[in-house]
Design an enzyme around this catalytic site. Sequence first.
Site, PDB file in Angstrom:
ATOM      1  N   HIS A 361     -20.970 -44.084  37.481  1.00 54.07           N
ATOM      2  CA  HIS A 361     -19.922 -45.050  37.818  1.00 54.07           C
ATOM      3  C   HIS A 361     -19.108 -45.459  36.594  1.00 54.07           C
ATOM      4  CE1 HIS A 361     -22.442 -46.245  41.581  1.00 54.07           C
ATOM      5  NE2 HIS A 361     -21.856 -45.078  41.690  1.00 54.07           N
ATOM      6  N   CYS A 372      -0.062 -45.298  32.081  1.00 54.93           N
ATOM      7  CA  CYS A 372       0.287 -44.129  31.260  1.00 54.93           C
ATOM      8  C   CYS A 372      -0.928 -43.333  30.793  1.00 54.93           C
ATOM      9  CB  CYS A 372       1.112 -44.558  30.053  1.00 54.93           C
ATOM     10  SG  CYS A 372       0.173 -45.481  28.799  1.00 54.93           S
ATOM     11  N   CYS A 393      -1.090 -52.540  27.829  1.00 53.25           N
ATOM     12  CA  CYS A 393      -0.753 -51.346  27.052  1.00 53.25           C
ATOM     13  C   CYS A 393       0.350 -51.695  26.059  1.00 53.25           C
ATOM     14  CB  CYS A 393      -0.296 -50.231  27.986  1.00 53.25           C
ATOM     15  SG  CYS A 393       0.146 -48.695  27.149  1.00 53.25           S
TER      16      CYS A 393
END
Length: 512
Positions: A361, A372, A393
């Site tokens: 998992h 991205c 990000c």
Amino acid sequence: MYAVNPIECIHLKDEYDTCINKSIFDKDLKITKCHACNDESENWICMTCGVVSCSRHVNGHAGEHFENTKHPISASFSDHSFWCYTCDTYVHNTPLFDICEILENIKSSNKKDKIVPKKDQKEEEEEDQVVPSASITTSSTTTSISKQTTVNNTTTTSSSSTTTTTTTTSTTINNNEEEEESESETDESSSEGEESLSLIQRMREMIFGVGRGPKIVAPSEQEESEEDESCVLKKPTIEEIAKYINSAKCKNIIVMTGAGISVAAGIPDFRSPKTGLYEKLDKYDLPYREAIFDIEYFKKNPKPFYVLSKELFPGSFNPTTVHYFIKLLSDKGLLLRNFTQNIDTLERIAGIPANKLVEAHGSFATSHCVSCKKEYSTEYVKERIFKDELPECTETSGCKGIVKPDIVFFGESLPSRFNDCAREDFTKCDLLLVIGTSLKVHPFASLINFAKGCPRVLINFEEVGTNPYGGFKFNQPSNKLDVKCIGDCQTLVLDLIKLLGWENEFNQIVKN
């Protein structure tokens, strides 16, 4: 997919026969397109009528199908989960275990069809000569497959016929007329078998490869097999398991572990009243508690997940007795693989080699932007989380996506390493140890079905995994290989270490 405990709704109990129709899998499902828009990315199959529809994250045709038909249960081709539209939640029940295998088979088959180059006619004809022989009869599917082998320039043709209760096998050798007749019958049987090939058998072939893995045999062969198996253990006890581990026969041990092995490290569980992690999420008004592990919900509202992550993030906990026991198995050259459901990385901290570990998992060890896919360090994510900030990000211009630890959510596929290792490892398994897991989350839970012909041991707080589809046989008169040890898994593993006579080596590992 991680740490989700679906409910058993009424539609899987009192109304099971009305809502679940396994015959829907008799038709060709090689191409799982939405019936309305032909989208192939994320689809569900109605468990009542077999109509394939796209999810609410695509065009929502699965929901529209429910509104039109009121068929409550659908199954996901992506992550093999089950959703009840009437109860508005993920659901599961023991009889669905074999359907999970069917869904995995379809997914694997589709993936294989996309990557395997088309063989020419000559290659296909050659392969037709080595198709495994098998006959299977289930409540909804009857399958006949023919097998033709050549030994010492003598061709032996076997044809098998099945009824709902018996399987008979006839073999003819060195008789041209009978061989021709048998071959004719075999061709017809093979043709029928190709049309209604048992999906569970196909599942086994996809995972283990043709001619490998668990064999389906005639009753007489089964008796011989059971006699051979009985030689492994004199009786199904943990004392016999210890003797077996110390013998030269046991060389490849697979360990399956779940959240139960980490509770002793201080990692809180999810569902305990007042102290469980889910209790801390009530103020966020989730549509359902497990939504924090739904990838689409995460993209819209990631904050609940990061609140939970602060309680689980690596660095605050130390490995337990069970973790170090697995490390000791590795040091002794006995560990083939440790398949774990846990995301806490305690296996890594304990020193279990990366090549021996399958984090089914995912884990907190790595992180990526969900938009991205840029990789970020664990330190970056941890710093933001503990400042109560969202890890966004920053390295891709204009992205501003959310950075998520590489934990498997609903709607995401398991790591490819899971399937690759499962396919390779379980054909070699000499002993399966299942420790600290509820065996409720699939496809991880179904792995126990593929440890055939070897001892299987459950070390757990409660008895689990005793389903009729390849599960443990603890209480069956025919049981010769399955052993259960019920109680605290840390204490029980210490007892096993003592039976093995490994106390000094174990203590040295813990000390180091």
